[in-house]
Design an enzyme around this catalytic site. Sequence first.
Site, PDB file in Angstrom:
ATOM      1  CB  ALA A   1      -0.900   0.011   1.230  1.00  0.00           C
ATOM      2  CE  LYS A   2       5.303   5.018  -0.218  1.00  0.00           C
ATOM      3  NZ  LYS A   2       6.487   4.222   0.136  1.00  0.00           N
ATOM      4  N   GLY A   3       0.329   5.759   0.856  1.00  0.00           N
ATOM      5  CA  GLY A   3      -0.595   6.866   1.085  1.00  0.00           C
ATOM      6  C   GLY A   3       0.109   8.181   0.854  1.00  0.00           C
TER       7      GLY A   3
END
Length: 419
Positions: A108-110
């Site tokens: 994931a990444k934000g």
Amino acid sequence: MHDAHDEMNPLLAAEARFDIAAEALHLDSGISKILRTPSREVTVYIPVEMDDGRIEVFTGYRVQHSIARGPAKGGIRYAPDVTLDEVRALASWMTWKCAVVNIPYGGAKGGIICDPGMLSQKELERITRRYTAEMIEVFGPELDVPAPDMGTNQQTMAWIMDTYSMHKRHTVTAVVTGKPLDLGGSRGRTEATGRGCLFVTQQALAKLGIPADKATVVVQGFGNVGGQGARLMSAAGMNVVSIVEWDGAVYNPQGLDIPALLEHRRRTGSILDFPGAENMATDEAMYLPVDVLVPAAKENVITSANAHKIRAKIICEGANGPTTAQADPILKQNGVFVIPDILANAGGVTVSYFEWVQNRQGYFWNEQMVNERLAEMMTASFHDVVTYADKHNVDNRTAAYMLAIDRVAFTIQLRGLYA
Ligand code: NAD
């Protein structure tokens, strides 16, 4: 991909590497469709009262590329130029990185579009807490575990942990990693990425038959990864002959005294004019004929325009994406042994995994245990990748992607599609 702009685009770079590996694997076209798209994307708009009383609305993202192998895992970056495309690319990178080192996570990444340098601590805290509240159903120790990235740090993770815990009505340390030690962080996390670089470099030297105590090393970037990496490589007996920073390089053919250079930079603000070395132009230092080059500063430094000038035998990619997809074939043709980023800098996420395990156990390991387990996992992963490369007659980067994609695809096939 045709022009220089495309060469620097992280989404195109991620797709190019995926395509090469998927083709070599003869990946099923249906599985390929699944892996080319994220499994979930969330956009939130974050209203925040600024210190002067104005209300601003910030845009925040979280992209979960895959949760096939476990909770989604990946950092949150605060930067003015964050885009959804970039976050998507970085999220898929995390899936492959976690799979290469065989830890039970997805990717994931934000990101939040903001300029942390222009915001006060109080404003950053309000942005972080509201973002976390908006993501309360998205984050969780079993769901999605953020970590620091560009523009965020231990303090940001402490605010996320606290906000999440307030909503859950009890302390949940395992919701983020990269926390301060006193809030459930892991020993050894700060040095983990640099230490991981050391372990894989030692393996690469052994494979090429270069004695570690005769090995010469150039490190680009003297920050967390490069600074710790240089210090640990030097302490392990390697000869770190040059450090390259944005404002110039320093060189000593006998080997630099890294702790003294760290102290010099702390005192003067620059590595230049270090008494134990001569100043050198950055270009000259990057192309020295050494055993190991560790690009540990930023993305896109080795490109189709300069790859042919690299004279190092081994490149250990401490940074994310320091080599463009167009540079790969040039390095391959010149016989450079590349330890690709998704393997070389995976020490950080590996110790993040240890942090999450310790939080869930409620039992904290000493630093020796962290470092021993890190050594075990990095060494095993290195051998998995080079064995795969030899077996399939591909370069190390393609092998690392093939291994990762194969592991994720296998899990998806075993689990099957629901409904
Ligand atoms: P950092 O900010 O601590 O250090 C970066 C260093 O590079 C700084 O000293 C900076 O002055 C220097 N630098 C910037 N531009 C440069 C240039 N053009 N030439 C030479 N030096 C330059 O960052 P970091 O945490 O060490 O991360 C470096 C890279 O490693 C990034 O690509 C990051 O995504 C990646 N990475 C970091 C971790 C981690 O645990 N910190 C884990 C995996 C990957």
